[in-house]
Design a protein around this motif. Sequence first.
Motif, PDB file in Angstrom:
ATOM      1  N   LEU A  73      -1.676 -48.558  30.336  1.00 48.05           N
ATOM      2  CA  LEU A  73      -0.163 -48.739  30.345  1.00 48.05           C
ATOM      3  C   LEU A  73       0.127 -50.341  30.200  1.00 48.05           C
ATOM      4  CD1 LEU A  73       2.633 -47.508  30.335  1.00 48.05           C
ATOM      5  CD2 LEU A  73       2.957 -48.357  32.551  1.00 48.05           C
ATOM      6  N   ARG A  74       0.854 -50.958  29.186  1.00 49.47           N
ATOM      7  CA  ARG A  74       1.111 -52.241  28.911  1.00 49.47           C
ATOM      8  C   ARG A  74       1.987 -52.939  30.172  1.00 49.47           C
ATOM      9  NH1 ARG A  74       5.853 -53.621  27.160  1.00 49.47           N
ATOM     10  NH2 ARG A  74       7.246 -52.105  26.220  1.00 49.47           N
ATOM     11  N   PRO A  75       1.823 -53.986  30.494  1.00 52.61           N
ATOM     12  CA  PRO A  75       2.828 -54.690  31.275  1.00 52.61           C
ATOM     13  C   PRO A  75       4.272 -54.571  30.615  1.00 52.61           C
ATOM     14  CG  PRO A  75       1.060 -56.090  30.945  1.00 52.61           C
ATOM     15  CD  PRO A  75       0.996 -55.134  29.900  1.00 52.61           C
ATOM     16  N   GLY A  76       5.355 -53.899  31.418  1.00 53.56           N
ATOM     17  CA  GLY A  76       6.692 -53.521  30.997  1.00 53.56           C
ATOM     18  C   GLY A  76       6.753 -52.388  30.524  1.00 53.56           C
ATOM     19  N   GLY A  77       5.595 -51.669  30.409  1.00 54.02           N
ATOM     20  CA  GLY A  77       5.797 -50.051  30.156  1.00 54.02           C
ATOM     21  C   GLY A  77       6.186 -49.287  31.336  1.00 54.02           C
ATOM     22  N   MET A  78       6.455 -48.021  31.163  1.00 54.73           N
ATOM     23  CA  MET A  78       6.724 -47.182  32.106  1.00 54.73           C
ATOM     24  C   MET A  78       6.039 -45.666  32.135  1.00 54.73           C
ATOM     25  SD  MET A  78      10.787 -47.482  31.513  1.00 54.73           S
ATOM     26  CE  MET A  78      11.401 -46.952  33.505  1.00 54.73           C
ATOM     27  N   GLY A 117       0.568 -53.249  43.307  1.00 53.05           N
ATOM     28  CA  GLY A 117       1.668 -54.128  43.575  1.00 53.05           C
ATOM     29  C   GLY A 117       2.509 -54.257  42.021  1.00 53.05           C
ATOM     30  N   GLU A 118       1.840 -54.474  40.953  1.00 50.20           N
ATOM     31  CA  GLU A 118       2.535 -54.603  40.110  1.00 50.20           C
ATOM     32  C   GLU A 118       3.338 -53.440  39.425  1.00 50.20           C
ATOM     33  OE1 GLU A 118      -1.472 -52.691  38.260  1.00 50.20           O
ATOM     34  OE2 GLU A 118      -0.799 -53.874  40.161  1.00 50.20           O
ATOM     35  N   PHE A 119       3.289 -52.253  39.931  1.00 51.37           N
ATOM     36  CA  PHE A 119       4.135 -51.014  39.723  1.00 51.37           C
ATOM     37  C   PHE A 119       5.221 -51.016  40.647  1.00 51.37           C
ATOM     38  CE2 PHE A 119       0.681 -49.860  37.175  1.00 51.37           C
ATOM     39  CZ  PHE A 119       1.093 -49.165  36.094  1.00 51.37           C
ATOM     40  N   SER A 120       6.599 -50.670  40.256  1.00 52.03           N
ATOM     41  CA  SER A 120       7.522 -50.214  41.129  1.00 52.03           C
ATOM     42  C   SER A 120       8.288 -49.041  40.805  1.00 52.03           C
ATOM     43  CB  SER A 120       8.618 -51.681  41.179  1.00 52.03           C
ATOM     44  OG  SER A 120       9.363 -51.694  39.913  1.00 52.03           O
ATOM     45  N   LEU A 121       9.014 -48.272  41.748  1.00 54.80           N
ATOM     46  CA  LEU A 121       9.785 -47.169  41.532  1.00 54.80           C
ATOM     47  C   LEU A 121      11.012 -47.326  40.494  1.00 54.80           C
ATOM     48  CD1 LEU A 121       9.133 -44.983  44.715  1.00 54.80           C
ATOM     49  CD2 LEU A 121       8.331 -44.543  42.229  1.00 54.80           C
ATOM     50  N   GLY A 143       6.220 -57.280  34.400  1.00 54.12           N
ATOM     51  CA  GLY A 143       6.001 -58.062  33.114  1.00 54.12           C
ATOM     52  C   GLY A 143       6.313 -57.633  32.014  1.00 54.12           C
ATOM     53  N   TYR A 144       5.927 -58.181  31.069  1.00 57.87           N
ATOM     54  CA  TYR A 144       6.140 -57.799  29.429  1.00 57.87           C
ATOM     55  C   TYR A 144       4.866 -58.524  28.713  1.00 57.87           C
ATOM     56  CZ  TYR A 144       7.772 -56.923  24.937  1.00 57.87           C
ATOM     57  OH  TYR A 144       7.826 -56.352  23.610  1.00 57.87           O
TER      58      TYR A 144
END
Length: 445
Positions: free
Chosen positions: A220-225, A250-254, A295-296
């Motif tokens: 998954l790219r940064p900013g992706g879901m 830690g780079e993921f959040s709900l 991120g993005y």
Amino acid sequence: MELPVKFTEKMKELLGEDYAKYLDSFEESRHYGLRVNMLKETAQHLQTRNAFTLAPVPWCGEGFYYTEGERPAKHPYYHAGIYYLQEPSAMCPGAVLPIDVGDRVLDICAAPGGKSTQLGARLQGVGLLVANDISVGRAKALLKNIELFGIRNSVVMSEPPGKLAERFSSFFDKIIIDAPCSGEGMFRKERDMMKSWDENMLAFCQKEQGEILESCAQMLRPGGMMLYSTCTFAIEENEKRIGDFLEKHGEFSLVPIDKSHGFSDGIGEFRHCARLYPHQIKGEGHFLALMQKEGYSEPINLEGEVGEDEKNLAPFHEFAKTVLKITFKGTYKFFGENLYLLPKEMPSMKGLRVLRTGWQLGTLKKGRFEPSQAFAMGLSKNDVQNVADFPLEDDRVIRYLKGETVEADGKDGWTLVCVDGFPLGWAKRQGGRLKNKYAVGWKWE
């Protein structure tokens, strides 16, 4: 009905005073659903056709309940790819994951194709859908459903998630994980699933789920879901699995999920997740967790396939000039004798076990081009010069689907056979007779 003892104990603890209502749901009839193919038809228009008794599924705009006893799988519209038969709760993951036209989307555990066909329709032919299943046998069923839906911009493959992660780092905008699980949410619908339930199965599923999540995090790219779903109630496979993943990443959040359709919050600190219980909704048990990577970045562009030399395409262009009303832009590629039109975003698949690469147009046989079943399903009636369009009640529809030769006046040559304007397949017309070219493995039985 006799539920596994340990499962009963866990559900009593999980549901508390609602446990009795959950048990009562086993006495209710199961719910039957179909989801409209938005590439070919609108939900509203299908209702006006009065083919079935339909009631809307509240959490899926193109989803409907149909009445027990109706047989939409034995209907010409099914063979035209106008809808997909799907348990109503199973429509949730593909509806909850935000899809933008043009996204690169991965369905990592895709067979038999319910979520892939839903995602492919939402892409509206733009972007890329990669549908993967580790089982080749199951991937073949997935392939048929994608072709039936007329999805042009897909790749169907059969690889372990870890191998895909090595090739597609930070490549996808959206990923859906319909994870292998213990299936507790399906006990009401499929009683036989109770027989295989035990603690060893739960442990196996947890290990598989963790490995799949790790692989998808890389892709998954940064900013992706990323949407994680199961059809089980087990906290170990749901909230705990997500908690372990978030603790490591830690780079993921709900991301909060809308609960306005009778869904429940996730357990404890995981309230942003969603739980579906059969005593609270008209559907089976499900769990959903939607996550975003911080991120993005633009998705990474990987090396693509080299297009075909124009001289090799001469038989197809000759066919297109006499049969089609439209032209196609994109990269054409032969794999063996089969010609494909590749999705714009598709990278090279060299070294991967791929069942289908883009839209299969047809086969080159002795210097002549012969169109495929998948090609027919991805066209519209208005794309082709010669059409035999039969009304639903015409007996030639079923006869054609059974592989019979039928009569139809018109110009000789390749003809697209349709029902109520929806393509079913090819025939070659000569002297008012349609020589049947319907795919052998798809025939009406």
